[in-house]
Write an enzyme that holds these catalytic residues in place. Structure first.
Site, PDB file in Angstrom:
ATOM      1  CG  ASP A 230      74.476  72.425 -52.704  1.00 27.70           C
ATOM      2  OD1 ASP A 230      75.460  72.255 -51.959  1.00 27.70           O
ATOM      3  OD2 ASP A 230      73.504  71.670 -52.701  1.00 27.70           O
TER       4      ASP A 230
ATOM      5  CG  ASP B 271      70.678  71.514 -59.794  1.00 27.99           C
ATOM      6  OD1 ASP B 271      70.578  70.819 -58.764  1.00 27.99           O
ATOM      7  OD2 ASP B 271      70.361  72.724 -59.818  1.00 27.99           O
TER       8      ASP B 271
ATOM      9  CB  CYS C 176      65.482  56.011 -75.419  1.00 30.69           C
ATOM     10  SG  CYS C 176      66.867  56.304 -74.293  1.00 30.69           S
TER      11      CYS C 176
ATOM     12  CB  CYS D 161      69.871  55.023 -72.720  1.00 32.13           C
ATOM     13  SG  CYS D 161      68.513  54.013 -72.070  1.00 32.13           S
TER      14      CYS D 161
ATOM     15  CB  CYS E 292      66.182  52.039 -74.420  1.00 32.44           C
ATOM     16  SG  CYS E 292      65.167  52.998 -73.270  1.00 32.44           S
TER      17      CYS E 292
ATOM     18  CG  HIS F 292      65.573  55.539 -69.589  1.00 29.77           C
ATOM     19  ND1 HIS F 292      65.518  55.467 -70.967  1.00 29.77           N
ATOM     20  CD2 HIS F 292      64.511  56.308 -69.207  1.00 29.77           C
ATOM     21  CE1 HIS F 292      64.467  56.156 -71.394  1.00 29.77           C
ATOM     22  NE2 HIS F 292      63.845  56.672 -70.346  1.00 29.77           N
TER      23      HIS F 292
END
Length: 369
Positions: free
Chosen positions: A92, A266, A304, A306, A309, A335
């Site tokens: 940025d 974002d 999920c 991930c 999880c 996660h």
């Protein structure tokens, strides 16, 4: 070399599929980008970011300028080498952080004088200085220095800020040194005023940037108003350039943005929520410290896949957060970022299959919107 490839436009709405080509790899859009404010995505290693398929991350110009300094990062070989990340990076301009300092800063036509939030020391960032810093950092995509407008704002204030943002954008483009390796995006401003937004787009597109950010949204305005501004702003932006909605990261805002033709987004939201024990799941938000999870041995989200999880229960996660264990924040961050990155992947598939609207409806029903 930077290039945007428009692959497909939805037959249902303005959602679209694209691919951004950079020197550090390709980015499939629409995409959610994790924020790595101080040369790190909080609680995550670069290897873990790759495991969850992060294609691009952000760096923060203001914070990296203050510490450790852009000169040091340039000496290290640039931000990619400094933080051991070999995929694309977007930086940025530093504008949002500078303007959020409130009484600690003073805006002039030349730039912004401000006091560091770290030690109170005086600094000055101009459009040229922002370009100098970002050139040193070596990001693949860099943002023009703009004046961020708070919500609400008077018409006169928003108009003056929008016009100054255009003048600063021109100065940024004139000063930008590394056009072959770093793409500079302009930022559309104008607050919630339709005529100002349209004029901002007109002025910036005449400068012909390789991509465009939409700033000044998700700053406290109602969701419906944000969607209204996007409706009349996005359609004016060039179809052959990527469109970046800045500072948006909740699932509903991502759906609404993609539906209107946004390619990039974002936000610090998922990592900040994670550090506070809040999980984004397919059935809504889970606040893990709640007593009802004390003996809940099911995963955070049974839908999920991930790492968190697959391996840990709500009861264990609640224990970690109640004991202030660092592992809790790490697992929660994995996660939340996986969830949003995977959600955008599923959104891309739904656009490819002309099923975006149904997918959005189904997700909203399950989430509880």
């Amino acid at each position: 070399m930077f290039e945007f490839e428009l692959i497909k436009e939805s037959s249902e709405c303005k959602a679209r599929l694209g691919k951004i080509h950079t020197n550090h790899g390709d980015i499939e859009t629409p995409i959610f980008m994790p924020v790595g404010t101080k040369a790190t995505v909080k609680a995550m290693t670069p290897e873990e970011l790759k495991d969850i398929e992060a294609q691009i991350i952000l760096g923060n110009t203001y914070h990296l300028y203050l510490r450790p300094g852009h000169d040091l990062i340039e000496e290290a070989g640039g931000l990619h080498k400094f933080m051991n990340w070999d995929r694309p990076i977007l930086t940025d301009s530093g504008g949002f952080q500078v303007f959020s300092l409130g009484n600690l800063r003073k805006i002039t036509e030349e730039g912004v004088e401000f006091r560091s939030h770290v030690d109170g020391s005086k600094h000055f960032i101009s459009p040229e200085k922002s370009m100098e810093i970002q050139n040193s950092l070596g990001s693949d995509i860099m943002m023009a220095f703009d004046e961020c407008v708070p919500y609400p704002a008077t018409y006169e204030y928003a108009k003056n800020s929008m016009e100054r943002t255009t003048r600063w954008a021109k100065r940024c483009k004139e000063y930008h040194k590394n056009t072959e390796n770093q793409a500079l995006f302009g930022i559309v401003q104008g607050s919630m005023y339709e005529d100002l937004r349209k004029e901002s787009v007109k002025q910036l597109t005449e400068l012909d940037f390789p991509g465009y950010g939409i700033g000044g949204l998700s700053v406290g305005e109602p969701r419906d108003l944000m969607c209204e501004v996007m409706d009349y702003t996005v359609e004016l932006l060039p179809k052959d350039k990527p469109r970046y909605l800045m500072g948006v990261g909740s699932p509903d805002y991502l759906f609404e943005a993609v539906e209107r033709g946004i390619d990039m987004a974002d936000c610090v939201l998922p990592t900040r929520m994670a550090r506070n024990g809040a999980f984004i799941t397919s059935k809504g938000q889970v606040t893990i410290k709640n007593a009802k999870y004390k003996r809940d041995f099911s995963p955070i989200d049974s839908n999920c896949n991930c790492y968190t999880c697959r391996n840990y229960s709500k009861a264990y996660m609640r224990h970690l957060f109640n004991e202030n264990e660092i592992l809790g924040a790490r697992l929660a961050t994995i996660h939340n970022l996986f969830f949003l990155i995977n959600l955008m992947k599923r959104i891309r598939i739904s656009i490819e299959e002309n099923n975006f609207i149904n997918f959005k409806k189904e997700f909203y029903e399950n989430y509880g919107y």
